[in-house]
Design a protein around this motif. Sequence first.
Motif, PDB file in Angstrom:
ATOM      1  N   PRO A 117       0.813  -1.220   0.000  1.00 32.61           N
ATOM      2  CA  PRO A 117       0.000   0.000   0.000  1.00 32.61           C
ATOM      3  C   PRO A 117       0.845   1.269   0.000  1.00 32.61           C
ATOM      4  N   HIS A 118       2.133   1.131   0.303  1.00 33.17           N
ATOM      5  CA  HIS A 118       3.018   2.287   0.322  1.00 33.17           C
ATOM      6  C   HIS A 118       3.569   2.569  -1.077  1.00 33.17           C
ATOM      7  N   CYS A 119       4.051   1.512  -1.762  1.00 32.86           N
ATOM      8  CA  CYS A 119       4.585   1.659  -3.125  1.00 32.86           C
ATOM      9  C   CYS A 119       3.472   1.699  -4.159  1.00 32.86           C
ATOM     10  N   TRP A 179       5.536  -8.133   7.646  1.00 33.13           N
ATOM     11  CA  TRP A 179       6.260  -8.256   6.390  1.00 33.13           C
ATOM     12  C   TRP A 179       6.873  -6.905   6.044  1.00 33.13           C
ATOM     13  N   GLY A 180       8.069  -6.927   5.481  1.00 31.77           N
ATOM     14  CA  GLY A 180       8.747  -5.696   5.054  1.00 31.77           C
ATOM     15  C   GLY A 180       8.922  -5.684   3.550  1.00 31.77           C
ATOM     16  N   CYS A 181       8.484  -4.613   2.909  1.00 30.91           N
ATOM     17  CA  CYS A 181       8.613  -4.467   1.461  1.00 30.91           C
ATOM     18  C   CYS A 181      10.092  -4.299   1.104  1.00 30.91           C
ATOM     19  N   LEU A 182      10.577  -5.095   0.181  1.00 33.35           N
ATOM     20  CA  LEU A 182      11.978  -4.997  -0.223  1.00 33.35           C
ATOM     21  C   LEU A 182      12.251  -3.740  -1.041  1.00 33.35           C
ATOM     22  N   LYS A 183      11.199  -3.150  -1.612  1.00 33.81           N
ATOM     23  CA  LYS A 183      11.386  -1.956  -2.434  1.00 33.81           C
ATOM     24  C   LYS A 183      11.428  -0.684  -1.585  1.00 33.81           C
ATOM     25  N   CYS A 201     -11.499   1.948  -8.100  1.00 34.19           N
ATOM     26  CA  CYS A 201     -10.835   2.412  -9.327  1.00 34.19           C
ATOM     27  C   CYS A 201      -9.402   2.848  -9.013  1.00 34.19           C
ATOM     28  N   PHE A 202      -9.250   3.588  -7.926  1.00 35.91           N
ATOM     29  CA  PHE A 202      -7.913   4.048  -7.537  1.00 35.91           C
ATOM     30  C   PHE A 202      -6.999   2.860  -7.249  1.00 35.91           C
ATOM     31  N   ASP A 203      -7.513   1.887  -6.482  1.00 31.59           N
ATOM     32  CA  ASP A 203      -6.709   0.717  -6.130  1.00 31.59           C
ATOM     33  C   ASP A 203      -6.304  -0.078  -7.366  1.00 31.59           C
ATOM     34  N   ALA A 204      -7.143  -0.029  -8.416  1.00 30.98           N
ATOM     35  CA  ALA A 204      -6.835  -0.725  -9.669  1.00 30.98           C
ATOM     36  C   ALA A 204      -5.967   0.137 -10.595  1.00 30.98           C
TER      37      ALA A 204
END
Length: 193
Positions: A7-9, A38-42, A85-88
């Motif tokens: 949700p951050h990237c 969980w930690g996002c690798l990006k 729509c935004f999420d897509a």
Amino acid sequence: MQLLECPHCDEVSLFDEWVIHRDVAPDEDVHPDDYKLWGCLKCKQPQLWKESDSEEPQRLWPQVAALAQGIPASIAREMVEARACFDAKLYTAAAVMVRRTLEGMCIEQGTQKRALFQALQELRDDGKIEGRLFDWAQALRVLGNQGAHFSKESVNREDAADALSLAEALLNYIYVFTAKYEDFQNRRQSPAN
């Protein structure tokens, strides 16, 4: 490692499992729940998930903000669709759905004007929205028009995100905060106080 939507990237990316906590089951027949960070690798931002044998994994944090109670279902439905729509990543469609939300709000508030610009002016003239909220609503209307009518310029992610936030603030003002203020005023003016 696991692929999750970040949700951050705002992308699907690889996540590394940072921490696991397992609830202790009271008896052997009950399977414990696992809580995983969980930690996002990006972007290196975390998210918290709950996993159990009895149900689908559920993201606990960060959550998508729910609309406040008090917003009529027909209006909330439009906002939910705008968020979908935004999420897509359909940012132009999200802007159009925000505009539909404004139209629905004006109709629900009893405006007599069909054109959205005039309906918003009527809400302002009736004292239902003040200067800055009126300006926000007009900006959302213009962005929605940009999305609804073909042009070479599409709606970008930042504008769509702002449109969702401003529309939600406007709905909260009209349906939630106004009602709370009226309840407060009525309570303060009652003879028992």
